[in-house]
Write a protein that holds these residues in place. Structure first.
Motif, PDB file in Angstrom:
ATOM      1  N   GLN A   1       0.018   3.943  -1.304  1.00 54.71           N
ATOM      2  CA  GLN A   1      -0.837   5.265  -1.601  1.00 54.71           C
ATOM      3  C   GLN A   1      -0.841   5.960  -0.201  1.00 54.71           C
ATOM      4  OE1 GLN A   1      -1.673   2.091  -1.881  1.00 54.71           O
ATOM      5  NE2 GLN A   1      -2.852   1.830  -3.942  1.00 54.71           N
ATOM      6  N   ASN A   2      -0.707   5.245   0.821  1.00 58.35           N
ATOM      7  CA  ASN A   2      -0.254   5.824   2.223  1.00 58.35           C
ATOM      8  C   ASN A   2       0.643   5.307   2.985  1.00 58.35           C
ATOM      9  OD1 ASN A   2      -0.876   6.500   4.887  1.00 58.35           O
ATOM     10  ND2 ASN A   2      -2.917   6.551   4.972  1.00 58.35           N
ATOM     11  N   LYS A   3       1.696   6.075   2.916  1.00 58.56           N
ATOM     12  CA  LYS A   3       3.084   5.650   3.373  1.00 58.56           C
ATOM     13  C   LYS A   3       3.056   5.596   4.751  1.00 58.56           C
ATOM     14  CE  LYS A   3       7.038   7.766   1.546  1.00 58.56           C
ATOM     15  NZ  LYS A   3       7.625   8.471   0.757  1.00 58.56           N
ATOM     16  N   VAL A   4       2.328   6.596   5.534  1.00 55.83           N
ATOM     17  CA  VAL A   4       2.596   6.233   7.031  1.00 55.83           C
ATOM     18  C   VAL A   4       2.155   5.065   7.452  1.00 55.83           C
ATOM     19  CG1 VAL A   4       1.640   7.441   9.089  1.00 55.83           C
ATOM     20  CG2 VAL A   4       2.616   8.852   7.138  1.00 55.83           C
ATOM     21  N   ASN A   5       1.030   4.758   6.842  1.00 58.27           N
ATOM     22  CA  ASN A   5       0.213   3.374   7.251  1.00 58.27           C
ATOM     23  C   ASN A   5       1.164   2.082   6.692  1.00 58.27           C
ATOM     24  OD1 ASN A   5      -1.923   4.341   8.238  1.00 58.27           O
ATOM     25  ND2 ASN A   5      -3.297   3.930   6.321  1.00 58.27           N
ATOM     26  N   LEU A   6       1.732   2.311   5.732  1.00 56.56           N
ATOM     27  CA  LEU A   6       2.589   1.174   5.286  1.00 56.56           C
ATOM     28  C   LEU A   6       3.725   1.139   6.156  1.00 56.56           C
ATOM     29  CD1 LEU A   6       3.482  -0.726   2.841  1.00 56.56           C
ATOM     30  CD2 LEU A   6       4.945   1.227   1.944  1.00 56.56           C
TER      31      LEU A   6
ATOM     32  N   ASN B   1       4.031   1.916   9.248  1.00 49.49           N
ATOM     33  CA  ASN B   1       3.462   1.576  10.688  1.00 49.49           C
ATOM     34  C   ASN B   1       3.261  -0.137  10.501  1.00 49.49           C
ATOM     35  OD1 ASN B   1       3.901   4.033  11.739  1.00 49.49           O
ATOM     36  ND2 ASN B   1       1.694   4.531  11.467  1.00 49.49           N
ATOM     37  N   GLU B   2       2.660  -0.555   9.314  1.00 55.55           N
ATOM     38  CA  GLU B   2       2.283  -1.784   9.327  1.00 55.55           C
ATOM     39  C   GLU B   2       3.556  -2.630   9.319  1.00 55.55           C
ATOM     40  OE1 GLU B   2      -1.171  -2.867   6.740  1.00 55.55           O
ATOM     41  OE2 GLU B   2       0.053  -4.169   5.689  1.00 55.55           O
TER      42      GLU B   2
ATOM     43  N   ARG C   1       0.787  -1.216   0.138  1.00 57.19           N
ATOM     44  CA  ARG C   1       0.104  -0.093  -0.203  1.00 57.19           C
ATOM     45  C   ARG C   1       0.645   1.333  -0.077  1.00 57.19           C
ATOM     46  NH1 ARG C   1      -4.266  -0.102   4.762  1.00 57.19           N
ATOM     47  NH2 ARG C   1      -2.958  -1.403   5.629  1.00 57.19           N
TER      48      ARG C   1
ATOM     49  N   ALA D   1      10.484   3.856   3.410  1.00 59.71           N
ATOM     50  CA  ALA D   1       9.522   3.174   4.299  1.00 59.71           C
ATOM     51  C   ALA D   1       9.932   2.041   5.217  1.00 59.71           C
ATOM     52  CB  ALA D   1       8.156   2.839   3.713  1.00 59.71           C
TER      53      ALA D   1
END
Ligand code: GDP
Length: 302
Positions: free
Chosen positions: A196-201, A203-204, A194, A245
Motif C-alpha cells: 500500500q505504501n511503496k516508499v515505506n516498503l 525504505n524498509e 506492505r 521496490a
C-alpha cells in the motif's frame, strides 16, 4: 508424486482445454487462432504476450506449411518454451553459497503463502542436513511472528523473533549475528508485505538489506517474491510493484494445485524477466517443488 498431482490439478485450468480444441478442429484457420488467443488470455498469459505468441504461431504455420491442427501442439509447446527461456539458461535452483552463510529474503503481500513457503524451504534444506535459521521480519502484520514461530517449531528449525511492532531491521541484526556466530548455513528472512505504501516498503527493505550487508556484504543471495497463482493479473501487478521496490531474483508461485490457469508462469517471465524458482502445490510442508519448465509444459498437454 506430489508434482504429478499438482500438474494434474493445474491441467484443470484454462490451458487444459488446448489439447481438446486442437484435436476437434478440422483445419488451421482464423477461427482456430481466435479460439487459441482467447484460451491464452483466459489462462493469464497476458494480452501483450499472447499477441506476440499468436503472430509467431501464424508465421511458423505458414513457413512450415502445417495444415493439421494437432501438429500445432508441439509448436505451441516449443514457442512457450522459447518465451520462458528468452534466450537464457534459466536455473531454478537457489543461488546459494557452497560454504558459509547464505541469506534469502522473502517478499510478497499477505495471504499469498509467504509464511508457508518459508517453512517449506526450511524443511527441504533441513532435510539436506543444513543448519537453518528463520528471521521473523514481518513485525507489521499482527500474528505473523507467532505464525512463523509455529512453523519453526513444527519443522524443527531455530527462529529469531521480536515483539510485533519491532523494527524489522533489529530482527535482521540479531538474526544475522546469531547465524554467523553459531555457524548456520541458511538464514531465511520474512518481511512485511506492505505494498500500500511503496516508499515505506522500499525504505524498509533497503534498511534490512543494509543491516544484513554490514555482516555479509554479498547478501542477500536470493530475494524471492511469493505470488498466489490463483490471483491472475493481480499477481502480475504485485510482481511489477515489488520489482520496482527491490531486486527480485526469483518467484515462488503458490497454490498451483488450486484453480490457477497456469499461464501466469509465462507472463511473469516474459513481462518481468523473473524466473519461477519454486511452485507450491498444497498446504503441507512437503508441497513445494523446484520449478521445471519442461515438465510444466508437458503437463499442460498430458
Ligand atoms: P502469508 O500471509 O503470505 O504468509 O500466507 P500463509 O503462508 O499464511 O498462507 C495463506 C494460506 O494459503 C494458508 O491457508 C496456507 O495454508 C495456504 N497455502 C499456502 N501455500 C499454498 C499452496 O501452495 N497451495 C494451497 N492449496 N494452499 C497454500
Amino acid at each position: 508424486e506430489k508434482y504429478k498431482m499438482g500438474l494434474h490439478k493445474t491441467r484443470e485450468g484454462a490451458l487444459s482445454t488446448l489439447k481438446d480444441i486442437l484435436s476437434k478442429s478440422n483445419q488451421i484457420d482464423e477461427d482456430l487462432f481466435d479460439e487459441l488467443e482467447e484460451i491464452f488470455i483466459m489462462a493469464d498469459i497476458g494480452v501483450d504476450t499472447v499477441i506476440d505468441f499468436i503472430d509467431k504461431l501464424k508465421n511458423e504455420v505458414k513457413t512450415k506449411g502445417i495444415t493439421n491442427p494437432v501438429d500445432l501442439q508441439e509448436m505451441i509447446m516449443d514457442e512457450m518454451f522459447e518465451i520462458y527461456l528468452n534466450g537464457e539458461i534459466v536455473n531454478a535452483n537457489l543461488n546459494l553459497k557452497k560454504e558459509g552463510l547464505s541469506v534469502v529474503l522473502f517478499v510478497g503481500v499477505n495471504g499469498v503463502g509467504k509464511t508457508t513457503s518459508i517453512a517449506k524451504i526450511a524443511y527441504q534444506y533441513k532435510k539436506m542436513g543444513k543448519k537453518v535459521l528463520l528471521a521473523a521480519g514481518d513485525t507489521f502484520r499482527a500474528g505473523a511472528v507467532a505464525q512463523l514461530d509455529v512453523w519453526a517449531n513444527r519443522v524443527g528449525v531455530d527462529i529469531v523473533v521480536k515483539p510485533d511492532g519491532s523494527d524489522p531491521s533489529a530482527v535482521m541484526y540479531d538474526a544475522v549475528k546469531k547465524a554467523k556466530a553459531e555457524g548456520y548455513d541458511l538464514l531465511l528472512c520474512d518481511t512485511a508485505g506492505r505494498l500500500q505504501n511503496k516508499v515505506n516498503l522500499m525504505n524498509e527493505l533497503a534498511k534490512m538489506k543494509r543491516v544484513i550487508q554490514k555482516e555479509i556484504p554479498d547478501a542477500p543471495h536470493e530475494t524471492l517474491l511469493v505470488i498466489d497463482a490463483t490471483t491472475g493479473q493481480n499477481g502480475m501487478s504485485q510482481a511489477k510493484a515489488f520489482k520496482e521496490a527491490t531486486d527480485v531474483s526469483g518467484v515462488i508461485l503458490t497454490k498451483l494445485d488450486g484453480t490457477s490457469k497456469g499461464g501466469i508462469v509465462l507472463a511473469i517471465r516474459h513481462e518481468l524477466g523473473i524466473p519461477i524458482k519454486y511452485i507450491g502445490l498444497g498446504e503441507g510442508v512437503e508441497d513445494l517443488e523446484i520449478f521445471d519448465i519442461e515438465q510444466y509444459l508437458y503437463g499442460l498437454f498430458a
